[in-house]
Design a protein around this motif. Sequence first.
Motif, PDB file in Angstrom:
ATOM      1  N   GLY A  58       0.833  -1.195   0.000  1.00  0.00           N
ATOM      2  CA  GLY A  58       0.000   0.000   0.000  1.00  0.00           C
ATOM      3  C   GLY A  58       0.868   1.246   0.000  1.00  0.00           C
ATOM      4  O   GLY A  58       0.619   2.204  -0.728  1.00  0.00           O
ATOM      5  N   GLU A  59       1.937   1.203   0.780  1.00  0.00           N
ATOM      6  CA  GLU A  59       2.801   2.379   0.856  1.00  0.00           C
ATOM      7  C   GLU A  59       3.600   2.578  -0.434  1.00  0.00           C
ATOM      8  O   GLU A  59       3.836   3.713  -0.846  1.00  0.00           O
ATOM      9  CB  GLU A  59       3.682   2.274   2.099  1.00  0.00           C
ATOM     10  N   ARG A  60       3.957   1.478  -1.093  1.00  0.00           N
ATOM     11  CA  ARG A  60       4.603   1.611  -2.411  1.00  0.00           C
ATOM     12  C   ARG A  60       3.629   2.272  -3.396  1.00  0.00           C
ATOM     13  O   ARG A  60       4.030   3.095  -4.225  1.00  0.00           O
ATOM     14  CB  ARG A  60       5.030   0.234  -2.941  1.00  0.00           C
ATOM     15  N   GLN A  88       9.502   8.521   4.841  1.00  0.00           N
ATOM     16  CA  GLN A  88       8.760   7.907   5.959  1.00  0.00           C
ATOM     17  C   GLN A  88       8.007   6.672   5.495  1.00  0.00           C
ATOM     18  O   GLN A  88       8.051   5.617   6.156  1.00  0.00           O
ATOM     19  CB  GLN A  88       7.784   8.922   6.576  1.00  0.00           C
ATOM     20  N   GLU A  89       7.326   6.748   4.371  1.00  0.00           N
ATOM     21  CA  GLU A  89       6.562   5.581   3.904  1.00  0.00           C
ATOM     22  C   GLU A  89       7.503   4.424   3.562  1.00  0.00           C
ATOM     23  O   GLU A  89       7.173   3.261   3.796  1.00  0.00           O
ATOM     24  CB  GLU A  89       5.692   5.940   2.691  1.00  0.00           C
ATOM     25  N   GLY A  90       8.669   4.757   3.034  1.00  0.00           N
ATOM     26  CA  GLY A  90       9.658   3.712   2.746  1.00  0.00           C
ATOM     27  C   GLY A  90      10.096   2.998   4.019  1.00  0.00           C
ATOM     28  O   GLY A  90      10.203   1.760   4.056  1.00  0.00           O
ATOM     29  N   GLN A  91      10.328   3.758   5.086  1.00  0.00           N
ATOM     30  CA  GLN A  91      10.718   3.162   6.370  1.00  0.00           C
ATOM     31  C   GLN A  91       9.590   2.290   6.929  1.00  0.00           C
ATOM     32  O   GLN A  91       9.830   1.213   7.457  1.00  0.00           O
ATOM     33  CB  GLN A  91      11.071   4.259   7.392  1.00  0.00           C
ATOM     34  N   HIS A  92       8.347   2.750   6.786  1.00  0.00           N
ATOM     35  CA  HIS A  92       7.205   1.959   7.279  1.00  0.00           C
ATOM     36  C   HIS A  92       7.172   0.617   6.560  1.00  0.00           C
ATOM     37  O   HIS A  92       6.951  -0.427   7.175  1.00  0.00           O
ATOM     38  CB  HIS A  92       5.878   2.690   7.054  1.00  0.00           C
ATOM     39  N   GLY A  93       7.388   0.680   5.235  1.00  0.00           N
ATOM     40  CA  GLY A  93       7.366  -0.555   4.458  1.00  0.00           C
ATOM     41  C   GLY A  93       8.414  -1.537   4.966  1.00  0.00           C
ATOM     42  O   GLY A  93       8.156  -2.743   5.089  1.00  0.00           O
ATOM     43  N   TRP A 171       4.882   4.450  16.529  1.00  0.00           N
ATOM     44  CA  TRP A 171       5.840   5.140  15.650  1.00  0.00           C
ATOM     45  C   TRP A 171       5.213   5.411  14.290  1.00  0.00           C
ATOM     46  O   TRP A 171       5.294   6.512  13.741  1.00  0.00           O
ATOM     47  CB  TRP A 171       7.100   4.274  15.530  1.00  0.00           C
ATOM     48  N   HIS A 172       4.549   4.386  13.737  1.00  0.00           N
ATOM     49  CA  HIS A 172       3.912   4.538  12.430  1.00  0.00           C
ATOM     50  C   HIS A 172       2.818   5.619  12.514  1.00  0.00           C
ATOM     51  O   HIS A 172       2.715   6.481  11.642  1.00  0.00           O
ATOM     52  CB  HIS A 172       3.324   3.183  11.993  1.00  0.00           C
ATOM     53  N   ALA A 173       2.033   5.572  13.594  1.00  0.00           N
ATOM     54  CA  ALA A 173       0.942   6.536  13.752  1.00  0.00           C
ATOM     55  C   ALA A 173       1.477   7.962  13.797  1.00  0.00           C
ATOM     56  O   ALA A 173       0.931   8.874  13.160  1.00  0.00           O
ATOM     57  CB  ALA A 173       0.165   6.226  15.035  1.00  0.00           C
ATOM     58  N   GLU A 175       4.183   9.216  12.560  1.00  0.00           N
ATOM     59  CA  GLU A 175       4.655   9.689  11.258  1.00  0.00           C
ATOM     60  C   GLU A 175       3.483   9.896  10.297  1.00  0.00           C
ATOM     61  O   GLU A 175       3.529  10.788   9.441  1.00  0.00           O
ATOM     62  CB  GLU A 175       5.699   8.726  10.697  1.00  0.00           C
ATOM     63  N   GLU A 176       2.439   9.080  10.441  1.00  0.00           N
ATOM     64  CA  GLU A 176       1.245   9.299   9.611  1.00  0.00           C
ATOM     65  C   GLU A 176       0.614  10.655   9.943  1.00  0.00           C
ATOM     66  O   GLU A 176       0.094  11.331   9.064  1.00  0.00           O
ATOM     67  CB  GLU A 176       0.227   8.177   9.806  1.00  0.00           C
ATOM     68  N   ILE A 177       0.661  11.023  11.223  1.00  0.00           N
ATOM     69  CA  ILE A 177       0.132  12.346  11.599  1.00  0.00           C
ATOM     70  C   ILE A 177       1.013  13.442  10.984  1.00  0.00           C
ATOM     71  O   ILE A 177       0.511  14.389  10.386  1.00  0.00           O
ATOM     72  CB  ILE A 177       0.049  12.484  13.134  1.00  0.00           C
TER      73      ILE A 177
HETATM   74 FE   LIG Z   1       2.875   4.669   6.493  1.00  0.00          FE
END
Ligand SMILES: [Fe+2]
Length: 297
Positions: A58-60, A88-93, A171-173, A175-177
Amino acid sequence: MGQTSTADGQTATAPTPRIQPRKGPDFGLDGDIPKYWLDNDPFKSRFFDALSCLFPDGERFFIACVRDYKDQITDPALQQQVKEFIYQEGQHGQVHTQYNNRLQAQGVNVDRIIAKQHRIMFGILRKRMPRVYTLGQTAAAEHVTALMAHSFFDSGVMRDADPRMRAVFAWHAIEEIEHKAVAFDVFQQIAHGGYFTRVSSMLQVAISFPLHTFVIMRHMFKVDELPNKGTTWLRGLWWLYGPRGVFTRLIPHFAAYFKPGFHPWKHGDMRTYENWQRRYAATGDAIAAGNAAAGGA
Ligand SMILES: [Fe+2]
Ligand SMILES: [Fe+2]
């Protein structure tokens, strides 16, 4: 400065946080984490596990949809935000791939789940739908993740969780904020996405996202050979959609997306963010920050 509002729609002025590109912390995900790590509850644990399965691809998809417009951005501030959003999305992935390896080891067919999701997102949506629509889906999904991020910790959902797993979602939350307005700003300012595209892409996300999550959970319960599946579903759906359900409480914030003058920074309680940020700045410890986000000492 941005505006924040509580679930009852009250608004207050609060600083809009800067997007901080952090290297994904080590959460100790290869440790001995119980299968039902949230409240010792199969439904709750597998609900978040299913979300984790959806995140890497999803993040990709989100990154690809924002990148479509990257070269058209002339505002240096927005350019920088897009760069930080992608980081940030890359790190989440990456972190959720480690998380998902744990699920794969439990027998969950993560590879098949992701392959199916990839076919839908990249084989159908990215091939057949207009770029502005897929960016609209990205902005919609970012709203859905942001509203969960703003309120899941505050409402006690993560109180009785394994601290490592709670720390991942905290942590994910956070960064999403921080980056919650980036896709929306590119959608409005650069892609000139209109109200119809915003609403139609949100309706599609709002229907397909929980359905896809439930299909994955069904597979997980089968792998787990869970007894009393019917009762688990009934109790779990009540937990999500009952009168005080975790999704039910999000309705005012969710519905704000349909207001013509909506902007992500006009909504969302910042207590979780502030608790996490304060503890993380003081300790550099993502586990301690996750505890603080959930209201712990
Ligand atoms: Fe994310
Ligand atoms: Fe995001």
